[in-house]
Design a protein around this motif. Structure first.
Motif, PDB file in Angstrom:
ATOM      1  N   ILE A 180       0.832  -1.202   0.000  1.00 40.48           N
ATOM      2  CA  ILE A 180       0.000   0.000   0.000  1.00 40.48           C
ATOM      3  C   ILE A 180       0.869   1.256   0.000  1.00 40.48           C
ATOM      4  O   ILE A 180       0.633   2.196  -0.772  1.00 40.48           O
ATOM      5  CB  ILE A 180      -0.959  -0.011   1.213  1.00 40.48           C
ATOM      6  CG1 ILE A 180      -1.975  -1.151   1.069  1.00 40.48           C
ATOM      7  CG2 ILE A 180      -1.680   1.328   1.346  1.00 40.48           C
ATOM      8  CD1 ILE A 180      -2.838  -1.373   2.295  1.00 40.48           C
ATOM      9  N   PHE A 181       1.894   1.271   0.841  1.00 38.79           N
ATOM     10  CA  PHE A 181       2.780   2.434   0.907  1.00 38.79           C
ATOM     11  C   PHE A 181       3.539   2.635  -0.401  1.00 38.79           C
ATOM     12  O   PHE A 181       3.787   3.768  -0.815  1.00 38.79           O
ATOM     13  CB  PHE A 181       3.763   2.277   2.067  1.00 38.79           C
ATOM     14  CG  PHE A 181       3.186   2.656   3.412  1.00 38.79           C
ATOM     15  CD1 PHE A 181       1.849   2.971   3.556  1.00 38.79           C
ATOM     16  CD2 PHE A 181       3.993   2.698   4.535  1.00 38.79           C
ATOM     17  CE1 PHE A 181       1.316   3.324   4.793  1.00 38.79           C
ATOM     18  CE2 PHE A 181       3.481   3.059   5.774  1.00 38.79           C
ATOM     19  CZ  PHE A 181       2.142   3.370   5.900  1.00 38.79           C
TER      20      PHE A 181
ATOM     21  N   ILE B  66      -3.909  -3.075   7.171  1.00 37.01           N
ATOM     22  CA  ILE B  66      -3.936  -4.521   6.932  1.00 37.01           C
ATOM     23  C   ILE B  66      -5.266  -4.939   6.306  1.00 37.01           C
ATOM     24  O   ILE B  66      -5.306  -5.693   5.323  1.00 37.01           O
ATOM     25  CB  ILE B  66      -3.704  -5.299   8.246  1.00 37.01           C
ATOM     26  CG1 ILE B  66      -2.270  -5.082   8.751  1.00 37.01           C
ATOM     27  CG2 ILE B  66      -3.978  -6.787   8.044  1.00 37.01           C
ATOM     28  CD1 ILE B  66      -1.197  -5.624   7.837  1.00 37.01           C
ATOM     29  N   ARG B  67      -6.357  -4.443   6.869  1.00 36.19           N
ATOM     30  CA  ARG B  67      -7.670  -4.810   6.329  1.00 36.19           C
ATOM     31  C   ARG B  67      -7.853  -4.276   4.905  1.00 36.19           C
ATOM     32  O   ARG B  67      -8.545  -4.883   4.099  1.00 36.19           O
ATOM     33  CB  ARG B  67      -8.790  -4.281   7.233  1.00 36.19           C
ATOM     34  CG  ARG B  67      -8.807  -4.875   8.645  1.00 36.19           C
ATOM     35  CD  ARG B  67      -8.958  -6.386   8.617  1.00 36.19           C
ATOM     36  NE  ARG B  67      -9.108  -6.945   9.945  1.00 36.19           N
ATOM     37  CZ  ARG B  67      -8.131  -7.523  10.639  1.00 36.19           C
ATOM     38  NH1 ARG B  67      -6.922  -7.617  10.120  1.00 36.19           N
ATOM     39  NH2 ARG B  67      -8.354  -8.015  11.843  1.00 36.19           N
ATOM     40  N   TYR B  68      -7.212  -3.180   4.597  1.00 41.92           N
ATOM     41  CA  TYR B  68      -7.351  -2.589   3.262  1.00 41.92           C
ATOM     42  C   TYR B  68      -6.666  -3.438   2.191  1.00 41.92           C
ATOM     43  O   TYR B  68      -7.067  -3.420   1.030  1.00 41.92           O
ATOM     44  CB  TYR B  68      -6.761  -1.170   3.238  1.00 41.92           C
ATOM     45  CG  TYR B  68      -7.410  -0.267   2.216  1.00 41.92           C
ATOM     46  CD1 TYR B  68      -8.636   0.337   2.481  1.00 41.92           C
ATOM     47  CD2 TYR B  68      -6.816  -0.013   0.978  1.00 41.92           C
ATOM     48  CE1 TYR B  68      -9.251   1.158   1.553  1.00 41.92           C
ATOM     49  CE2 TYR B  68      -7.423   0.810   0.044  1.00 41.92           C
ATOM     50  CZ  TYR B  68      -8.640   1.392   0.338  1.00 41.92           C
ATOM     51  OH  TYR B  68      -9.255   2.205  -0.596  1.00 41.92           O
TER      52      TYR B  68
ATOM     53  N   CYS C 106      -6.943  -2.984  -1.706  1.00 45.29           N
ATOM     54  CA  CYS C 106      -5.654  -2.845  -2.394  1.00 45.29           C
ATOM     55  C   CYS C 106      -4.941  -4.197  -2.425  1.00 45.29           C
ATOM     56  O   CYS C 106      -3.951  -4.423  -1.735  1.00 45.29           O
ATOM     57  CB  CYS C 106      -4.802  -1.791  -1.694  1.00 45.29           C
ATOM     58  SG  CYS C 106      -3.305  -1.340  -2.600  1.00 45.29           S
ATOM     59  N   LEU C 107      -5.476  -5.103  -3.237  1.00 45.78           N
ATOM     60  CA  LEU C 107      -4.946  -6.457  -3.313  1.00 45.78           C
ATOM     61  C   LEU C 107      -3.746  -6.513  -4.257  1.00 45.78           C
ATOM     62  O   LEU C 107      -3.606  -5.688  -5.153  1.00 45.78           O
ATOM     63  CB  LEU C 107      -6.033  -7.410  -3.801  1.00 45.78           C
ATOM     64  CG  LEU C 107      -7.342  -7.399  -2.995  1.00 45.78           C
ATOM     65  CD1 LEU C 107      -8.366  -8.304  -3.656  1.00 45.78           C
ATOM     66  CD2 LEU C 107      -7.097  -7.821  -1.556  1.00 45.78           C
TER      67      LEU C 107
ATOM     68  N   PHE D 240      -4.454   9.315  -5.274  1.00 46.28           N
ATOM     69  CA  PHE D 240      -3.096   9.414  -4.739  1.00 46.28           C
ATOM     70  C   PHE D 240      -2.220   8.237  -5.174  1.00 46.28           C
ATOM     71  O   PHE D 240      -1.026   8.211  -4.887  1.00 46.28           O
ATOM     72  CB  PHE D 240      -3.127   9.449  -3.204  1.00 46.28           C
ATOM     73  CG  PHE D 240      -3.879  10.617  -2.637  1.00 46.28           C
ATOM     74  CD1 PHE D 240      -3.317  11.881  -2.617  1.00 46.28           C
ATOM     75  CD2 PHE D 240      -5.165  10.452  -2.131  1.00 46.28           C
ATOM     76  CE1 PHE D 240      -4.012  12.960  -2.092  1.00 46.28           C
ATOM     77  CE2 PHE D 240      -5.865  11.521  -1.603  1.00 46.28           C
ATOM     78  CZ  PHE D 240      -5.292  12.784  -1.586  1.00 46.28           C
ATOM     79  N   CYS D 241      -2.831   7.268  -5.836  1.00 46.88           N
ATOM     80  CA  CYS D 241      -2.155   6.005  -6.126  1.00 46.88           C
ATOM     81  C   CYS D 241      -1.297   6.090  -7.387  1.00 46.88           C
ATOM     82  O   CYS D 241      -1.753   6.573  -8.422  1.00 46.88           O
ATOM     83  CB  CYS D 241      -3.193   4.895  -6.269  1.00 46.88           C
ATOM     84  SG  CYS D 241      -2.472   3.262  -6.523  1.00 46.88           S
ATOM     85  N   HIS D 242      -0.078   5.584  -7.294  1.00 47.58           N
ATOM     86  CA  HIS D 242       0.837   5.548  -8.430  1.00 47.58           C
ATOM     87  C   HIS D 242       0.612   4.309  -9.279  1.00 47.58           C
ATOM     88  O   HIS D 242       1.214   4.164 -10.337  1.00 47.58           O
ATOM     89  CB  HIS D 242       2.290   5.547  -7.942  1.00 47.58           C
ATOM     90  CG  HIS D 242       2.680   6.803  -7.240  1.00 47.58           C
ATOM     91  ND1 HIS D 242       3.984   7.199  -7.089  1.00 47.58           N
ATOM     92  CD2 HIS D 242       1.931   7.767  -6.633  1.00 47.58           C
ATOM     93  CE1 HIS D 242       4.038   8.344  -6.421  1.00 47.58           C
ATOM     94  NE2 HIS D 242       2.799   8.692  -6.126  1.00 47.58           N
ATOM     95  N   PHE D 243      -0.238   3.416  -8.790  1.00 49.29           N
ATOM     96  CA  PHE D 243      -0.458   2.125  -9.444  1.00 49.29           C
ATOM     97  C   PHE D 243      -1.747   2.102 -10.255  1.00 49.29           C
ATOM     98  O   PHE D 243      -1.808   1.522 -11.329  1.00 49.29           O
ATOM     99  CB  PHE D 243      -0.502   1.032  -8.372  1.00 49.29           C
ATOM    100  CG  PHE D 243      -0.780  -0.354  -8.887  1.00 49.29           C
ATOM    101  CD1 PHE D 243       0.222  -1.108  -9.472  1.00 49.29           C
ATOM    102  CD2 PHE D 243      -2.050  -0.906  -8.773  1.00 49.29           C
ATOM    103  CE1 PHE D 243      -0.034  -2.392  -9.936  1.00 49.29           C
ATOM    104  CE2 PHE D 243      -2.318  -2.184  -9.236  1.00 49.29           C
ATOM    105  CZ  PHE D 243      -1.300  -2.929  -9.818  1.00 49.29           C
ATOM    106  N   ALA D 244      -2.781   2.777  -9.750  1.00 52.15           N
ATOM    107  CA  ALA D 244      -4.115   2.678 -10.350  1.00 52.15           C
ATOM    108  C   ALA D 244      -4.139   3.119 -11.807  1.00 52.15           C
ATOM    109  O   ALA D 244      -4.848   2.542 -12.632  1.00 52.15           O
ATOM    110  CB  ALA D 244      -5.119   3.503  -9.548  1.00 52.15           C
TER     111      ALA D 244
END
Length: 268
Positions: free
Chosen positions: A186-187, A228-230, A246-247, A261-265
């Motif tokens: 996630i980070f 963790i739950r995310y 965020c699997l 904010f995500c660099h992956f999405a």
């Protein structure tokens, strides 16, 4: 500067929206994780947390959760466990309900004996923890002393490695995040740590977790639970979640509250 509070609020609100619980019930269940810090534990409570860390290490949470009652029955207190020998090990290895991992079982027995030695020296495990002066009389934490404690328990206890030592520290209420793969993923996607060096950036993950905790005004243990739950795989009964957001594979970016904010999405 990362907008830690905005991001955390997005994670928190997304989980609540996707939970089968009411928002009030969700936060009520979360409240217990806000009370891990600033409290003392008995020797057996500390030992129980250490045993759980050993068994959770490298295993899916759902597997250990299903076996937790039988694990606790065998490792209910350190004084009983320190006298275990080959007979008890064989009994556990033959128990269909038990996790049959000899290394974990033997490590818990060794750790019970280490517990006894430390308690004999300091009077209690709590006094052993307090001897590191992690928190001063003004309520301020010493990061240096936290790291000294981390190195000490990693050296003293069997099956505690770089990540699992932090796991134990988180579970006993010390202000450090568990830098496991879910949190690092996630980070990494949020740009908090480097994508290319994700597995090596444990300390940076710890520091980013502290910054997020300070920004939202929540204890790190509660922040850790949300993270963790995310990102966890599988159903979570405690918060009535069908799975994380965020699997690693097939992340649910369409419902993610921090997608901007995500660099992956944007790359899927």
């Amino acid at each position: 500067m990362h907008p830690y509070k905005i991001i955390f609020d997005g994670l928190h609100s997304t989980l609540k929206k996707n939970s089968g619980l009411s928002e009030e019930e969700f936060d009520k269940r979360l409240d217990k994780y806000k009370k891990f810090e600033n409290r003392d534990y008995s020797d057996d409570e500390y030992f129980d947390k250490l045993v759980q860390v050993v068994f959770y290490s490298g295993f899916k949470e759902q597997i250990v959760n299903a076996k937790l009652d039988i694990i606790k029955s065998y490792f209910s207190n350190y004084q009983k466990v320190l006298n275990y020998g080959e007979h008890e090990i064989k009994e556990m290895m033959q128990d269909e309900k038990m996790i049959k991992n000899r290394d974990k079982i033997e490590s818990c027995i060794k750790n019970a004996r280490t517990f006894k030695e430390l308690i004999e020296e300091y009077g209690s495990f709590q006094r052993y923890v307090n001897s590191f002066k992690i928190k001063d009389s003004f309520g301020n934490y010493s990061f240096e002393n936290l790291m000294l404690f981390k190195e000490e328990i990693e050296f003293n206890f069997s099956y505690l490695g770089t990540t699992t030592s932090y796991h134990f520290m988180t579970d006993i209420g010390l202000p450090v995040l568990k830098p496991d793969r879910v949190v690092k993923r996630i980070f990494c996607r949020l740009g908090f740590i480097d994508t290319q060096e994700m597995d090596k950036q444990i300390l940076k993950t710890i520091i980013q977790g502290r910054k997020m905790s300070e920004a939202v005004g929540w204890p790190i243990r509660a922040v850790d639970i949300i993270l963790i739950r995310y990102g966890q795989v599988g159903k979570d009964e405690e918060f009535d979640l069908e799975g994380g957001i965020c699997l690693e594979a097939n992340p649910k970016c369409h419902i993610c509250g921090v997608k901007k904010f995500c660099h992956f999405a944007g790359n899927i």
